[in-house]
Every structure is written in structure tokens, then in C-alpha cells.
Design a protein around this motif. Structure first.
Motif, PDB file in Angstrom:
ATOM      1  N   PRO A   1      30.280  27.754  33.259  1.00 56.43           N
ATOM      2  CA  PRO A   1      30.114  28.600  34.236  1.00 56.43           C
ATOM      3  C   PRO A   1      29.185  28.545  35.403  1.00 56.43           C
ATOM      4  O   PRO A   1      28.564  27.594  35.195  1.00 56.43           O
ATOM      5  CB  PRO A   1      29.673  30.022  33.324  1.00 56.43           C
ATOM      6  CG  PRO A   1      28.926  29.244  31.998  1.00 56.43           C
ATOM      7  CD  PRO A   1      29.640  28.109  31.986  1.00 56.43           C
TER       8      PRO A   1
ATOM      9  N   ARG B   1      33.966  35.840  41.868  1.00 62.08           N
ATOM     10  CA  ARG B   1      34.688  34.678  41.804  1.00 62.08           C
ATOM     11  C   ARG B   1      35.716  34.658  42.765  1.00 62.08           C
ATOM     12  O   ARG B   1      36.013  35.822  43.555  1.00 62.08           O
ATOM     13  CB  ARG B   1      35.498  34.759  40.118  1.00 62.08           C
ATOM     14  CG  ARG B   1      36.535  35.651  40.273  1.00 62.08           C
ATOM     15  CD  ARG B   1      37.399  35.519  39.260  1.00 62.08           C
ATOM     16  NE  ARG B   1      36.978  36.613  38.344  1.00 62.08           N
ATOM     17  CZ  ARG B   1      37.087  36.230  36.937  1.00 62.08           C
ATOM     18  NH1 ARG B   1      37.811  35.224  36.546  1.00 62.08           N
ATOM     19  NH2 ARG B   1      36.668  36.852  36.129  1.00 62.08           N
TER      20      ARG B   1
ATOM     21  N   THR C   1      38.965  40.208  32.552  1.00 61.00           N
ATOM     22  CA  THR C   1      37.816  40.731  31.931  1.00 61.00           C
ATOM     23  C   THR C   1      37.411  39.928  30.677  1.00 61.00           C
ATOM     24  O   THR C   1      36.348  39.964  30.013  1.00 61.00           O
ATOM     25  CB  THR C   1      38.028  42.176  31.214  1.00 61.00           C
ATOM     26  OG1 THR C   1      39.193  42.048  30.489  1.00 61.00           O
ATOM     27  CG2 THR C   1      38.206  43.264  32.344  1.00 61.00           C
TER      28      THR C   1
ATOM     29  N   GLU D   1      35.639  37.254  28.683  1.00 61.41           N
ATOM     30  CA  GLU D   1      34.289  36.629  28.936  1.00 61.41           C
ATOM     31  C   GLU D   1      34.252  34.918  29.303  1.00 61.41           C
ATOM     32  O   GLU D   1      33.619  34.428  29.947  1.00 61.41           O
ATOM     33  CB  GLU D   1      33.278  36.946  27.542  1.00 61.41           C
ATOM     34  CG  GLU D   1      31.890  37.341  28.257  1.00 61.41           C
ATOM     35  CD  GLU D   1      31.299  37.949  27.007  1.00 61.41           C
ATOM     36  OE1 GLU D   1      30.612  37.294  26.447  1.00 61.41           O
ATOM     37  OE2 GLU D   1      31.382  39.137  26.740  1.00 61.41           O
TER      38      GLU D   1
ATOM     39  N   CYS E   1      34.631  33.973  32.765  1.00 62.24           N
ATOM     40  CA  CYS E   1      33.820  34.518  33.933  1.00 62.24           C
ATOM     41  C   CYS E   1      33.612  33.526  34.986  1.00 62.24           C
ATOM     42  O   CYS E   1      33.013  32.423  34.668  1.00 62.24           O
ATOM     43  CB  CYS E   1      32.600  35.048  33.092  1.00 62.24           C
ATOM     44  SG  CYS E   1      31.119  35.664  34.069  1.00 62.24           S
TER      45      CYS E   1
END
Ligand SMILES: Nc1nc2c(ncn2[C@@H]2O[C@H](COP(=O)(O)OP(=O)(O)OP(=O)(O)O)[C@@H](O)[C@H]2O)c(=O)[nH]1
Length: 113
Positions: free
Chosen positions: A106, A73, A32, A34, A37
Motif C-alpha cells: 500500500p 487513489r 471498498t 481493504e 486500498c
């Protein structure tokens, strides 16, 4: 620290049933986060050489709450033994492929659509 991370290798002691819930909580924090991510996660279920260890299905069941949080992911649960080396190479090779594929992170929209 997490911001520079291209892959996470999360090791579970498959013989430690008592601390599996604690491990799941720690795993949840990772998935979780960020800053992580979209980062691929390799879950190494270690100590699979021990006869009485938890199986991969046992571990997946215990971690099933996390499935939705893992998102889109790449994530692989790999049985392994640090003692014999079994499964380690497969896991690392998988991770290398994922990292190469996700070298820009990301993930950009065009990489995931
Ligand atoms: N049978 C077996 N023993 C292992 C394996 N991997 C680690 N161990 C043993 O588990 C013990 C703990 O290993 P460490 O590397 O100290 O692990 P750790 O995570 O620092 O240990 P804790 O924090 O105490 O849980 C050592 O006695 C290792 O030899 C494995 O795959 N199979």
C-alpha cells in the motif's frame, strides 16, 4: 489474490443499461475492499462504438455514489471499444504509469503527502 494486485481494470458494458446498477454494486465492492486500498482503478466503458450506448457522463452519474469511496487513489474512466480498439491503448498506458508510480503498495505516507 487482491493482496498481490497493483491495479484494477474494471470493464463496464456501456450498452447494458439494465445491469448498470448491478455493475455499480460490484464496483463498490472493489473500491471498498481493504486489500485494494489505494490501488489505481481504470474503468473501461466498453462498447462505445455502439451508437445507442451510454455516454461517459451517463456512466459517471450512475456511479456517482462511489466517488467518495474511491478516495485519494488514481481513477480514470476511459471510453473504449474492444471491437475497434479505440481507447484501449490510452487506458492501458495510463494504468502502466500509475502502477509504476505506486510500485510500493500500500502507498507509503511519503508517496501520498
Ligand atoms: N460492438 C461491440 N461489441 C463488443 C465489444 N466488446 C465485446 N463485444 C461483444 O459483446 C459480446 C459479449 O462479449 P464477451 O467477451 O462474451 O463478454 P462477456 O462479459 O463475457 O459477456 P456477458 O458475460 O454475456 O455479458 C460479444 O458478442 C462481443 O463480440 C465492443 O467494444 N463493441
Amino acid at each position: 489474490y487482491y493482496a498481490e494486485c497493483h491495479g484494477v481494470i474494471y470493464v463496464i458494458d456501456s450498452t447494458d443499461e439494465e445491469r448498470l446498477a448491478e455493475s455499480k454494486q460490484a464496483f463498490e465492492k472493489v473500491v471498498t475492499s481493504e486489500a485494494l486500498c489505494g490501488v489505481p482503478i481504470l474503468v473501461l466503458a466498453n462498447k462505445q462504438d455502439v451508437e445507442t450506448c451510454l455516454s461517459i457522463p451517463d456512466i459517471k452519474t450512475a456511479f456517482s455514489d462511489c466517488t467518495s469511496k474511491i478516495g485519494r487513489r488514481d481513477c480514470l474512466t476511459q471510453a473504449c471499444s474492444a471491437l475497434t480498439g479505440k481507447g484501449v491503448r490510452e487506458g492501458i498506458e495510463w494504468m502502466v504509469k500509475c502502477v509504476v508510480r505506486n510500485v510500493h503498495r500500500p502507498p507509503r505516507q511519503r508517496d501520498i503527502t
